[in-house]
Design an enzyme around this catalytic site. Structure first.
Site: not given
Lengths: 286, 286
Positions: A151, A227, A262
């Protein structure tokens, strides 16, 4: 400044060290975790994979939930988990939101007050921290280093890889913020740390940096189709992929993983692939 | 009462379900996690490994930090993670200490007030919960179940295995409280839940129960030599091992793992061995 060892934990045959030190770069204490595989010796030092964590995380989250060390131990790879920002400060607004300030450095050297004095994470991750690690641990090989991240840390990995050619042998990312100049997270962070000049932002944006990349990219990226941040347009891997194509750059493997979110359940599922990706470029036998 | 699904997470190719339900046995809501491997179908249902957690834990700790589902997915094994006690009550003293009351049920049916109405975890784990799981998920095989656990959950696994012969095909434990009648944790818990009659305690003590065990034990135990609770005499695996020998019982593999502590870094390191141990007795190909 030397490391203080807060814990030494035996796991998967290797040593997990929880370390802290006083950083001249950030002017704060910094925490990190380091995994040393059982095969690492001064005579036969292990290569190192740096992993940069995402928003809200400390070095402990991936250490406890990522299981990268299970694979790294088997392959003979060391793992370095830096923190996501300086700690122990109380700058105006630093702790007010989860996507800016503490645990949200975006791995840049900030240009604006009050951040620029302490939020110097690019310098910390690329210079101070590896120098101290390799000086302290002769069983690690400073000539063989790769980088990865999740991320915000995926953004960090991609950009530091391209901003420092030759420093890292390969790069990989789980669900990276791949075009921060064009997503809400990145706009907030870059505006806050770097200022309003969007030309400056481009120097820290993987989708912009790759346009000037020469040679193979040695890059693996996974993104989960479940996600929510991907769906909301915070990650924009498609922009990065397009820029790679347009620039004629080779060596990107971008995979969309059906149904994955995620979380660390996503990271751990594909951890073995990312560790093996780095191991390949670091000269380790699979 | 049917399950409420709080989350469905894709991980290692399978489905991780976070579930809750109203339990008539405990008279409270109960939380649990369930991992279903990708190979499980109604036509070819997967066997199930129950994992009982230790003091202070919820079902989430092992789910996030144990890494058992990585191996279970590959072998075709489902995993059930029950909670460590009823939740949502406020009995006198229930939340005052970390080794008694909430998150510290010791997996017994309590005999003393105020615990006996709600703290009925043996009945919950051996009867209500599996019945509801197998009724709800026809892709799981009720005829092939094994049990395992960590610390207090290792005590739970060993004792429920021996108290319910035939219910589980095998048992394994990480750092179990193996002789609770003779350690401070067990004395406090058994005194509180069962009362002062130490003959009653023996019915919930693995080292006592194994004296009457017939047949092979099908048991794997790992203990870390760096485990402070082991060093403090809370676990006493040596007493269990001696009782097994004295009783002439076959089928115990007890391993001391050099330098490992009591944490999830220890559990995850040997998770593959424990999952494979169960898989072998559940008829899965390794």
């Amino acid at each position: 400044m030397a490391f203080t060892t807060k814990a030494t934990i035996t796991t998967f045959g290797g040593r997990l060290l929880k370390l802290s030190h006083e950083s001249p770069t950030t002017g704060t204490p910094m925490n990190l975790n380091l995994f040393i595989p059982p095969t690492a010796t001064t005579a036969s030092p292990a290569p190192l994979l740096v992993y940069l964590s995402g928003l809200t995380c400390t070095p402990d989250n991936v250490t406890e939930k990522g299981f990268l060390h299970a694979h790294a131990s088997r392959l003979g790879l060391a793992l370095l988990f830096p923190d996501t920002s300086p700690r122990g400060l109380d700058l105006p607004g630093e702790h007010e939101s989860w996507d800016f300030g503490s645990a949200a450095s975006f791995y840049v050297d900030a240009a604006r007050d009050p951040w620029r004095r302490h939020y110097r994470m690019e310098s910390y991750v690329t210079r101070e921290l590896p120098a101290l690690v390799f000086q302290t641990f002769p069983e690690l090989d400073p000539s063989r280093v790769s980088i990865s991240g999740h991320s915000m840390g995926g953004h960090g990995a991609l950009t530091l890889y391209m901003k420092h050619p030759g420093m890292y042998k390969s790069v990989s990312a789980w669900a990276p913020i791949a075009n921060p100049s064009r997503c809400p997270w990145g706009e907030k962070a870059f505006g806050g740390y770097l200022g309003d000049d969007k030309e400056e932002w481009k120097k820290h944006d993987a989708t912009e940096l790759v346009k000037a990349w020469k040679g193979p990219l040695n890059c693996l990226i996974d993104v989960g189709t479940g996600d929510n941040f991907y769906k909301q347009g915070q990650l924009l891997p498609e922009n990065f992929e397009q820029a790679v194509k347009d620039a004629g750059v080779e060596g990107l493997t971008l995979r969309y993983q059906e149904g994955y979110d995620h979380s660390y359940f996503f990271i751990s599922t594909f951890g073995e692939d990312h560790v093996k990706h780095a191991a390949k470029f670091l000269g380790l036998r699979q």
